[in-house]
Design an enzyme around this catalytic site. Structure first.
Site, PDB file in Angstrom:
ATOM      1  N   ARG A 125      30.892  21.281   8.502  1.00  0.00           N
ATOM      2  CA  ARG A 125      29.966  22.625   8.037  1.00  0.00           C
ATOM      3  C   ARG A 125      29.924  22.948   6.859  1.00  0.00           C
ATOM      4  O   ARG A 125      31.345  24.319   6.925  1.00  0.00           O
ATOM      5  CB  ARG A 125      29.590  23.420   9.687  1.00  0.00           C
ATOM      6  CG  ARG A 125      28.317  24.252   9.484  1.00  0.00           C
ATOM      7  CD  ARG A 125      27.711  24.553  10.872  1.00  0.00           C
ATOM      8  NE  ARG A 125      29.108  25.716  11.387  1.00  0.00           N
ATOM      9  CZ  ARG A 125      28.589  26.178  12.420  1.00  0.00           C
ATOM     10  NH1 ARG A 125      27.451  26.178  13.037  1.00  0.00           N
ATOM     11  NH2 ARG A 125      29.092  27.488  12.870  1.00  0.00           N
ATOM     12  N   ASP A 182      31.489  34.162  17.700  1.00  0.00           N
ATOM     13  CA  ASP A 182      31.496  33.897  16.241  1.00  0.00           C
ATOM     14  C   ASP A 182      30.028  35.218  15.672  1.00  0.00           C
ATOM     15  O   ASP A 182      29.935  35.538  16.408  1.00  0.00           O
ATOM     16  CB  ASP A 182      31.140  32.365  15.486  1.00  0.00           C
ATOM     17  CG  ASP A 182      30.327  32.001  16.475  1.00  0.00           C
ATOM     18  OD1 ASP A 182      28.787  32.947  16.523  1.00  0.00           O
ATOM     19  OD2 ASP A 182      30.204  31.381  16.093  1.00  0.00           O
TER      20      ASP A 182
END
Length: 572
Positions: A200, A482
């Site tokens: 990613r 996160d």
């Protein structure tokens, strides 16, 4: 209007051989440098300090590719970001997001994506995490099908970590990655059959300030993409896989078109068959959910799946509809996937993907296993209910944040997918009632509580403190936090202040109330982490940043933008 897109890819072994032979021929006959390449020579500058091992990834070929990509595509990114601002201004002025009338022909057309490589057809459980060496080994060894190696939400992108991440992934692709814990002496290495690796890259809104092209910081997404692709594509193709990517935070099909051009440019330059590069797009912004088919269409040669990035999606719902007083969300804990607007989002993604031959990935289970057995049973039960909902909706797979959740998620998707399939592409949801814009925009009911507000403050404080110290993936109160979950925490409070919401105890949420709670919760965090950890940490700096972005008149788009200034100030 009919668009026929067939999967004319060769089998994996033929493709790998063909790609490798083409590249060898290209390099053996490249006896001169074109004028275009001469034009960009020395326009790329590395400003970051030396990182041990960087010569493994900062090769001449990788840097040449990055230069070319910057020349061809970097100048287009500001316009894409400007288009976001213009669209947001209309929504701020009272419009609501909707499906695009000008692209109806695409939505009504008869077309399919090019196809899905064999090693990506079964993605029933994926694990995600930052590109740290021990994490990569544990994730690739977990009972999962895919590991998404993350340069974005779960990584605080200090220069050292970004470069080390590329080195780590290069070693992992080659099967050479090992790690010995300096604390315990435990040695980690890859198993014989590791999970499929997907990288990613960072979002279009982020810059890599340690690399400049023509004296300007370059898009971080191009840096991540170019280095991972160049350093790994041959090895990946040779072993029957390929250069696979996750694309985060897209907001429009124009942004998808930009990526399609990047992919096509690279495939052509390296004599690779069209569609060799494969991507999965996260549908994690509210604008993007109204353009899912268009995103699939623009990337139809390269895309294999869409993913429900639920936490960023909730954050984007708040951010996009921030001026709409009738779209205010309750406590974060109350905003679950069974709520109407999130259920509509999940079901529409499944229907859209399967209609076009793409996989539909579910969202993140952010829980982490508990040490106490009864508490752990409760955690696994929550994960089970969440994953059963996704599997019933027709998702082809799901995400977990910890290897300890993989068996639970795998068991559920094994049950729903069955022995005769590797995914749920056969579930079309054609019998469903149409999902309209209003279904995707319905706010959910729930309490706005003092306890919920205080938890938001403590989570945001601890996450920001860890992030500006180089750690973007933080276990807090039983969840793996996160950037996305921290964004929900701070934007919820901003929204409550702006629209003068009252808590369930009758208190009006104001800047003054927030600042009072911030001081109190900072003291509570000190008690939780201990005086020594607090003293040697950056909690005061985190509190200053949290106060600034939560009480600002205009909502700060991403906490990672001002956070990056602090991060780069500390880590160069």
């Amino acid at each position: 209007m009919t668009h026929e897109v067939t999967d004319n890819r060769q089998n994996d072994s033929t493709l790998a051989s063909s790609a490798f032979e083409h590249q060898m021929f290209k390099e053996s006959t490249a006896t001169r440098t074109s004028e275009t390449e001469m034009d960009i020579r020395d326009r790329l500058t590395i400003k970051g300090g030396h990182v041990e091992g960087q010569e493994q990834v900062f090769t001449e070929g990788a840097m040449s590719l990055l230069e070319l990509l910057c020349k061809q595509f970097a100048s287009q990114v500001p316009q894409l970001l400007s288009n976001r601002v213009k669209k947001q201004a209309l929504i701020d002025a009272g419009e609501l997001p909707n499906f695009l009338p000008q692209t109806r022909a695409i939505r009504d057309g008869d077309w399919q994506i090019r196809g899905i490589p064999q090693d990506l057809t079964d993605r029933r459980v994926e694990i995600t995490g930052p590109v740290e060496r021990k994490m990569i080994i544990n994730a690739l060894n977990a009972n999962v099908k895919v590991f998404m190696a993350d340069f974005e939400d779960s990584l605080a992108p200090s220069w050292n970590k970004v470069v080390e991440g590329q080195i780590n992934l290069r070693d992992a692709v080659r099967g050479e990655i090992e790690y010995t814990s300096p604390e315990t002496g435990k040695h980690y290495r890859l198993n014989d059959s590791p999970a499929v690796l997907i990288c990613r890259v960072r979002g279009l809104h982020l810059l890599e300030k340690h690399v400049e092209f023509d004296a300007s910081s370059i898009p971080a997404s191009l840096f991540d993409f170019a280095l991972y692709f160049y350093n790994n594509y041959r090895q990946l193709l040779t072993k029957g896989s390929g250069p696979y990517f996750y694309l985060p935070k897209l907001e429009s099909h124009e942004e998808a078109r930009w990526w399609a051009k990047v992919f096509a440019f690279v495939e052509d330059r390296f004599c690779l068959q069209p569609g060799t590069i494969k991507c999965t797009c996260l549908i994690e912004t509210l604008p993007a959910v109204f353009e899912m088919e268009e995103i699939l269409y623009e990337l139809r040669s390269n895309i294999v799946a869409l993913n429900c990035g639920r936490w960023d999606y909730i954050f984007s719902y708040i951010k996009t509809l921030k001026n709409h007083p009738d779209r205010i969300l309750p406590d974060r804990q109350a905003v679950t996937m069974d709520k109407s607007f999130l259920s509509a989002y999940s079901r529409l993604l499944v229907k859209t993907c399967h209609k076009r031959g793409a996989l539909a990935m579910g969202g993140m289970a952010a829980f982490i296993p508990a040490k106490e057995s009864e508490m752990n049973r409760e955690v696994l039960e929550k994960v089970r209910r969440d994953k059963e909902l996704e599997a019933r909706n027709g998702h082809d797979g799901t995400w977990v944040a910890h290897p300890g959740l993989a068996d639970t998620a795998m068991g559920i998707f094994n049950e729903y997918i069955g022995e005769d399939h590797v995914n749920q592409l056969h579930i079309t949801r054609d019998v469903d009632a149409p999902i309209h814009a209003r279904d995707l925009l319905l706010p959910c009911e729930g309490e706005r509580s003092e306890a919920g507000m205080r938890v938001n403050i403590r989570i945001a404080l601890q996450y920001i403190e860890s992030w500006i110290n180089g750690n973007g993936c933080v276990p807090i109160y039983g969840l793996m936090e996160d950037a996305a979950t921290a964004e929900i925490s701070r934007t919820s409070i901003w929204q409550w202040i702006k629209h003068e919401q009252k808590l369930s105890n009758g208190a009006l949420v104001t800047n003054v109330l927030f600042k009072e709670m911030l001081v109190e919760e900072l003291a509570n965090v000190k008690l939780e982490v201990g005086a020594e950890r607090f003293t040697h940490g950056s909690f005061t700096q985190a509190a200053v940043l949290l106060e600034k972005i939560t009480t600002s008149d205009e909502l700060v788009d991403f906490l990672t933008l001002p956070g990056y200034e602090m991060l780069t100030g500390q880590f160069g």
